[in-house]
Design an enzyme around this catalytic site. Sequence first.
Site, mmCIF file in Angstrom:
data_model
loop_
_atom_site.group_PDB
_atom_site.id
_atom_site.type_symbol
_atom_site.label_atom_id
_atom_site.label_comp_id
_atom_site.label_asym_id
_atom_site.label_seq_id
_atom_site.Cartn_x
_atom_site.Cartn_y
_atom_site.Cartn_z
ATOM 1 N N PHE A 150 77.936 -27.481 -22.539
ATOM 2 C CA PHE A 150 79.375 -27.422 -22.855
ATOM 3 C C PHE A 150 79.754 -26.195 -23.687
ATOM 4 O O PHE A 150 80.473 -26.304 -24.688
ATOM 5 C CB PHE A 150 79.836 -28.681 -23.593
ATOM 6 C CG PHE A 150 79.854 -29.944 -22.772
ATOM 7 C CD1 PHE A 150 79.883 -29.914 -21.393
ATOM 8 C CD2 PHE A 150 79.861 -31.190 -23.402
ATOM 9 C CE1 PHE A 150 79.910 -31.085 -20.648
ATOM 10 C CE2 PHE A 150 79.893 -32.365 -22.664
ATOM 11 C CZ PHE A 150 79.911 -32.313 -21.299
ATOM 12 N N ASN A 183 73.106 -32.385 -20.551
ATOM 13 C CA ASN A 183 72.800 -31.264 -21.445
ATOM 14 C C ASN A 183 73.350 -31.400 -22.857
ATOM 15 O O ASN A 183 73.218 -30.482 -23.661
ATOM 16 C CB ASN A 183 73.298 -29.964 -20.812
ATOM 17 C CG ASN A 183 72.593 -29.717 -19.492
ATOM 18 O OD1 ASN A 183 71.386 -29.940 -19.400
ATOM 19 N ND2 ASN A 183 73.334 -29.305 -18.486
ATOM 20 N N THR A 184 73.986 -32.501 -23.155
ATOM 21 C CA THR A 184 74.385 -32.788 -24.529
ATOM 22 C C THR A 184 73.653 -34.073 -24.902
ATOM 23 O O THR A 184 73.849 -35.110 -24.251
ATOM 24 C CB THR A 184 75.924 -32.975 -24.633
ATOM 25 O OG1 THR A 184 76.535 -31.726 -24.301
ATOM 26 C CG2 THR A 184 76.344 -33.380 -26.035
ATOM 27 N N SER A 192 76.908 -35.497 -18.192
ATOM 28 C CA SER A 192 76.142 -34.253 -18.317
ATOM 29 C C SER A 192 74.827 -34.554 -19.025
ATOM 30 O O SER A 192 74.811 -35.229 -20.054
ATOM 31 C CB SER A 192 76.918 -33.221 -19.137
ATOM 32 O OG SER A 192 76.032 -32.163 -19.468
ATOM 33 N N ASN A 221 77.373 -36.150 -11.081
ATOM 34 C CA ASN A 221 76.972 -34.973 -11.843
ATOM 35 C C ASN A 221 75.559 -34.539 -11.403
ATOM 36 O O ASN A 221 75.043 -35.037 -10.410
ATOM 37 C CB ASN A 221 77.001 -35.319 -13.342
ATOM 38 C CG ASN A 221 77.385 -34.131 -14.200
ATOM 39 O OD1 ASN A 221 76.829 -33.040 -14.032
ATOM 40 N ND2 ASN A 221 78.308 -34.318 -15.121
ATOM 41 N N ASN A 259 70.833 -26.124 -14.684
ATOM 42 C CA ASN A 259 71.556 -25.565 -15.828
ATOM 43 C C ASN A 259 71.419 -26.463 -17.032
ATOM 44 O O ASN A 259 71.273 -27.682 -16.912
ATOM 45 C CB ASN A 259 73.032 -25.312 -15.469
ATOM 46 C CG ASN A 259 73.900 -26.508 -15.779
ATOM 47 O OD1 ASN A 259 74.342 -26.693 -16.914
ATOM 48 N ND2 ASN A 259 74.124 -27.355 -14.778
ATOM 49 N N LYS A 308 83.414 -39.457 -14.285
ATOM 50 C CA LYS A 308 82.308 -38.798 -13.568
ATOM 51 C C LYS A 308 80.979 -39.370 -14.026
ATOM 52 O O LYS A 308 80.685 -39.384 -15.226
ATOM 53 C CB LYS A 308 82.358 -37.294 -13.824
ATOM 54 C CG LYS A 308 81.340 -36.514 -12.999
ATOM 55 C CD LYS A 308 81.668 -35.046 -13.034
ATOM 56 C CE LYS A 308 80.683 -34.212 -12.253
ATOM 57 N NZ LYS A 308 81.041 -32.788 -12.261
HETATM 58 C C1 LIG Z 1 76.224 -24.167 -14.040
HETATM 59 C C2 LIG Z 1 76.831 -25.535 -13.917
HETATM 60 C C3 LIG Z 1 77.687 -25.994 -14.918
HETATM 61 C C4 LIG Z 1 78.261 -27.266 -14.820
HETATM 62 N N1 LIG Z 1 79.123 -27.702 -15.795
HETATM 63 C C5 LIG Z 1 79.712 -28.937 -15.665
HETATM 64 C C6 LIG Z 1 80.647 -29.395 -16.635
HETATM 65 O O1 LIG Z 1 80.997 -28.697 -17.601
HETATM 66 N N2 LIG Z 1 81.165 -30.632 -16.474
HETATM 67 C C7 LIG Z 1 80.826 -31.444 -15.397
HETATM 68 O O2 LIG Z 1 81.320 -32.562 -15.276
HETATM 69 N N3 LIG Z 1 79.966 -31.011 -14.466
HETATM 70 C C8 LIG Z 1 79.406 -29.790 -14.584
HETATM 71 N N4 LIG Z 1 78.525 -29.365 -13.612
HETATM 72 C C9 LIG Z 1 78.190 -30.273 -12.498
HETATM 73 C C10 LIG Z 1 79.013 -29.975 -11.249
HETATM 74 O O3 LIG Z 1 80.395 -30.170 -11.477
HETATM 75 C C11 LIG Z 1 78.567 -30.898 -10.084
HETATM 76 O O4 LIG Z 1 78.820 -32.237 -10.423
HETATM 77 C C12 LIG Z 1 77.091 -30.746 -9.757
HETATM 78 O O5 LIG Z 1 76.667 -29.404 -9.891
HETATM 79 C C13 LIG Z 1 76.758 -31.210 -8.343
HETATM 80 O O6 LIG Z 1 77.480 -30.475 -7.377
HETATM 81 P P1 LIG Z 1 76.835 -29.211 -6.574
HETATM 82 O O7 LIG Z 1 75.515 -29.678 -6.017
HETATM 83 O O8 LIG Z 1 77.857 -28.905 -5.538
HETATM 84 O O9 LIG Z 1 76.683 -28.141 -7.575
HETATM 85 C C14 LIG Z 1 77.955 -28.099 -13.701
HETATM 86 C C15 LIG Z 1 77.106 -27.610 -12.698
HETATM 87 C C16 LIG Z 1 76.547 -26.360 -12.779
HETATM 88 C C17 LIG Z 1 75.635 -25.868 -11.674
#
Ligand SMILES: Cc1cc2nc3c(=O)[nH]c(=O)nc-3n(C[C@H](O)[C@H](O)[C@H](O)COP(=O)(O)O)c2cc1C
Length: 347
Positions: free
Chosen positions: A112, A171-172, A169, A236, A108, A207
């Site tokens: 934000f 992505n920023t 993140s 993350n 992704n 995080k």
């Molecule tokens: C679509 C998407 C959006 C996410 N948005 C955020 C976010 O806004 N803030 C954040 O700290 N992590 C965000 N994450 C990261 C997740 O909270 C998590 O740390 C990461 O996906 C690893 O866990 P998973 O393998 O169970 O998905 C996002 C993940 C995904 C897939």
Amino acid sequence: MIERLGLAALRTLDPERAHGLALAALRGGLGPRGGPVMSPRLRTTLAGLDLPNPVGLAAGFDKNATALAGLARTGFGWIEIGAATPRAQPGNPRPRLFRLAEDRAAINRFGFNNDGADAIAARLARRGSGIAGLNLGANKDSDDRAGDFATVLATCGAHVDFATVNVSSPNTERLRDLQGPAALAALLTRVAEANAALDRPVPVFLKIAPDLSVDALGDIARIAEDTGIAAIVATNTTLSREGLKSAHQNEIGGLSGQPLFEMSTRILAALSGITTLPLIGVGGVASADQAYAKIRAGASAVQLYTGLVYGGASLANRIADGLDTLLKRDGYANVADAVSTGRADWT
Ligand SMILES: Cc1cc2nc3c(=O)[nH]c(=O)nc-3n(C[C@H](O)[C@H](O)[C@H](O)COP(=O)(O)O)c2cc1C
């Protein structure tokens, strides 16, 4: 059966649209209805929070706190909303979410997208019981990103049980620079000040990214301890693309799901050797065995997101039930007794 059909149907749609429909279904009362899975073995304390079970929903799934009531019925012991930024912002252009089905993963680059702290605070103010926290973020065009984290906490802090500083993140642009020692110390000091000004300060988590060296982890842990951070969330999404098979593997963004499991668990285990702070294990959890492995590597609780894409809304239930069985099998009276017992396997 119905859930499997629903999942198959959702997977034929554009991933962001499917996600929107899943949230709408939860808002409409569809999905599991039992509430958090409970047992004396699963009940645990995380940074002073009394969790019915340690299986949490990771940040990013319900960015705007629109489906909290439905999510609270799905079996999760605790839920993280957000990320919220001070002002609403649209995020990156679509498409910005990709399924990597062969790898049981996702990429992704949302950046934000959210309704802003005021709107999210208003929704959180109306929420029911259950442990819920907020992921704090910074606006893309902000010239004071550290100040943004403090602002979101000041705006929403009264309505949450915990908050997470997300400097990880991908992505920023340049957000991860805030993980550097001087910037991180300054940022966390400002967040601590905003927290102290709340009528009821909340535990603040930090995080981190999985793409950090062991040296950097040591600095981060020390700064977190010095600035009153209550727990570290590891991790993350990653920038790594190692070992992928799926077509979308070269999309820009953060990779989550199965390919992140080992990498994030190694970071977790390394951290558990260098800090006494409680740790939250995130990255690739999609089964009870994987949740248990994170706990045994050092996590006091776990979170997941991508597993839901492939496992459906009943996944939290299945993982919590399975975890209870595993703890019983191995003779542990509770989650806390199992924490870090398998750290050596990961270092
Ligand atoms: C679509 C998407 C959006 C996410 N948005 C955020 C976010 O806004 N803030 C954040 O700290 N992590 C965000 N994450 C990261 C997740 O909270 C998590 O740390 C990461 O996906 C690893 O866990 P998973 O393998 O169970 O998905 C996002 C993940 C995904 C897939």
